[in-house]
Scaffold this active site. Structure first.
Site, PDB file in Angstrom:
ATOM      1  N   ASP A   1       0.865  -1.170   0.321  1.00 43.40           N
ATOM      2  CA  ASP A   1       0.377   0.025  -0.168  1.00 43.40           C
ATOM      3  C   ASP A   1       1.177   1.576   0.385  1.00 43.40           C
ATOM      4  OD1 ASP A   1      -3.380   0.289   1.399  1.00 43.40           O
ATOM      5  OD2 ASP A   1      -2.091   2.300   1.209  1.00 43.40           O
TER       6      ASP A   1
ATOM      7  N   ASN B   1     -12.762  -3.622   2.193  1.00 42.55           N
ATOM      8  CA  ASN B   1     -14.102  -2.292   2.662  1.00 42.55           C
ATOM      9  C   ASN B   1     -15.246  -2.418   1.756  1.00 42.55           C
ATOM     10  OD1 ASN B   1     -12.334  -1.230   5.344  1.00 42.55           O
ATOM     11  ND2 ASN B   1     -11.507  -0.520   3.556  1.00 42.55           N
TER      12      ASN B   1
ATOM     13  N   VAL C   1     -10.849   2.666  -4.013  1.00 40.54           N
ATOM     14  CA  VAL C   1     -10.896   2.642  -4.829  1.00 40.54           C
ATOM     15  C   VAL C   1     -11.324   0.806  -5.521  1.00 40.54           C
ATOM     16  CG1 VAL C   1      -9.270   0.726  -6.374  1.00 40.54           C
ATOM     17  CG2 VAL C   1      -8.797   2.977  -4.811  1.00 40.54           C
TER      18      VAL C   1
ATOM     19  N   HIS D   1     -10.124  -5.691  -3.239  1.00 39.67           N
ATOM     20  CA  HIS D   1      -8.893  -6.384  -2.690  1.00 39.67           C
ATOM     21  C   HIS D   1      -8.398  -5.835  -1.406  1.00 39.67           C
ATOM     22  CE1 HIS D   1      -9.507  -1.299  -2.139  1.00 39.67           C
ATOM     23  NE2 HIS D   1      -8.941  -1.436  -1.180  1.00 39.67           N
TER      24      HIS D   1
ATOM     25  N   HIS E   1      -7.013  -5.512   2.220  1.00 40.50           N
ATOM     26  CA  HIS E   1      -5.817  -5.451   3.109  1.00 40.50           C
ATOM     27  C   HIS E   1      -5.334  -6.561   4.026  1.00 40.50           C
ATOM     28  CE1 HIS E   1      -6.799  -0.349   2.107  1.00 40.50           C
ATOM     29  NE2 HIS E   1      -7.697  -1.386   2.008  1.00 40.50           N
TER      30      HIS E   1
HETATM   31  P1  5GP Z   1      -9.312   1.622  -0.100  1.00 40.08           P
HETATM   32  O1  5GP Z   1      -9.972   2.487   0.735  1.00 40.08           O
HETATM   33  O2  5GP Z   1     -10.478   1.113  -1.252  1.00 40.08           O
HETATM   34  O3  5GP Z   1     -10.041   0.065   0.825  1.00 40.08           O
HETATM   35  O4  5GP Z   1      -8.212   0.973   0.261  1.00 40.08           O
HETATM   36  C1  5GP Z   1      -7.322   1.616  -1.137  1.00 40.08           C
HETATM   37  C2  5GP Z   1      -5.589   1.793  -0.808  1.00 40.08           C
HETATM   38  O5  5GP Z   1      -5.158   1.693  -1.901  1.00 40.08           O
HETATM   39  C3  5GP Z   1      -5.595   2.850   0.377  1.00 40.08           C
HETATM   40  O6  5GP Z   1      -5.436   1.831   1.327  1.00 40.08           O
HETATM   41  C4  5GP Z   1      -4.715   3.417  -0.777  1.00 40.08           C
HETATM   42  O7  5GP Z   1      -3.506   3.763   0.642  1.00 40.08           O
HETATM   43  C5  5GP Z   1      -4.168   2.598  -1.468  1.00 40.08           C
HETATM   44  N1  5GP Z   1      -3.740   3.190  -2.677  1.00 40.08           N
HETATM   45  C6  5GP Z   1      -4.171   4.200  -3.405  1.00 40.08           C
HETATM   46  N2  5GP Z   1      -4.025   4.461  -4.522  1.00 40.08           N
HETATM   47  C7  5GP Z   1      -2.487   4.205  -4.757  1.00 40.08           C
HETATM   48  C8  5GP Z   1      -1.437   3.921  -5.496  1.00 40.08           C
HETATM   49  O8  5GP Z   1      -1.661   4.148  -6.635  1.00 40.08           O
HETATM   50  N3  5GP Z   1      -0.608   2.724  -5.184  1.00 40.08           N
HETATM   51  C9  5GP Z   1      -0.679   1.182  -3.945  1.00 40.08           C
HETATM   52  N4  5GP Z   1       0.434   0.657  -3.943  1.00 40.08           N
HETATM   53  N5  5GP Z   1      -1.803   2.144  -3.157  1.00 40.08           N
HETATM   54  C10 5GP Z   1      -2.326   2.633  -3.146  1.00 40.08           C
END
Ligand code: 5GP
Ligand code: ZN
Length: 114
Positions: A30, A87, A96, A100, A102
């Site tokens: 992340d 999430n 996103v 995924h 975490h």
């Molecule tokens: P969500 O909030 O959808 O559960 O998690 C999305 C995750 O993607 C977040 O923890 C965020 O830090 C990570 N993230 C967002 N943009 C990028 C990126 O460009 N590269 C990587 N490796 N992680 C990302």
């Protein structure tokens, strides 16, 4: 064609720090880690949210869980403990919209989560 950040990382259009790749899944670090280990396990196929899964995806989700456990083991966090999180949609904090898992480790985690 969906313009999806994680599809672009999987396609190599945006760099990712990969820790796992196979035919169906990738895992990368992340960009904004919330623990010493914070890896995202991501299916190569675009699935927007957990609400979009079908029975055909049951094996895929099992693989994601097994790969997450292997990553935790490789990082030395399996015995002490680690956390896996999906999430789903805005109220849960999904930002996103490509599913995924975490995988976080290397510190203690509170319960209930925030
Ligand atoms: P969500 O909030 O959808 O559960 O998690 C999305 C995750 O993607 C977040 O923890 C965020 O830090 C990570 N993230 C967002 N943009 C990028 C990126 O460009 N590269 C990587 N490796 N992680 C990302
Ligand atoms: Zn995608």
């Amino acid at each position: 064609m969906v313009d999806c950040l994680f599809c672009r990382i999987i396609a190599g259009e945006i760099p990712g720090a990969f820790v796992h790749k196979d035919d169906r899944l990738v895992a990368f670090k992340d960009v904004n880690p919330q623990a010493p280990m914070h890896v995202l396990v991501v299916p190569r196929r675009h699935i927007a949210t957990l609400n979009d899964l079908s029975a055909e995806d049951d094996a895929l989700l099992g693989e994601m869980t097994r790969v997450a456990g292997n990553i935790a083991k490789q990082h030395g966090h399996a015995e002490r403990g680690y956390r896996t999180i999906f999430n789903c949609n805005a109220a849960a904090g999904q930002t996103v919209f490509h599913i995924h898992m975490h995988v976080l480790g290397g510190r203690s985690f509170a319960w209930p989560p925030g």
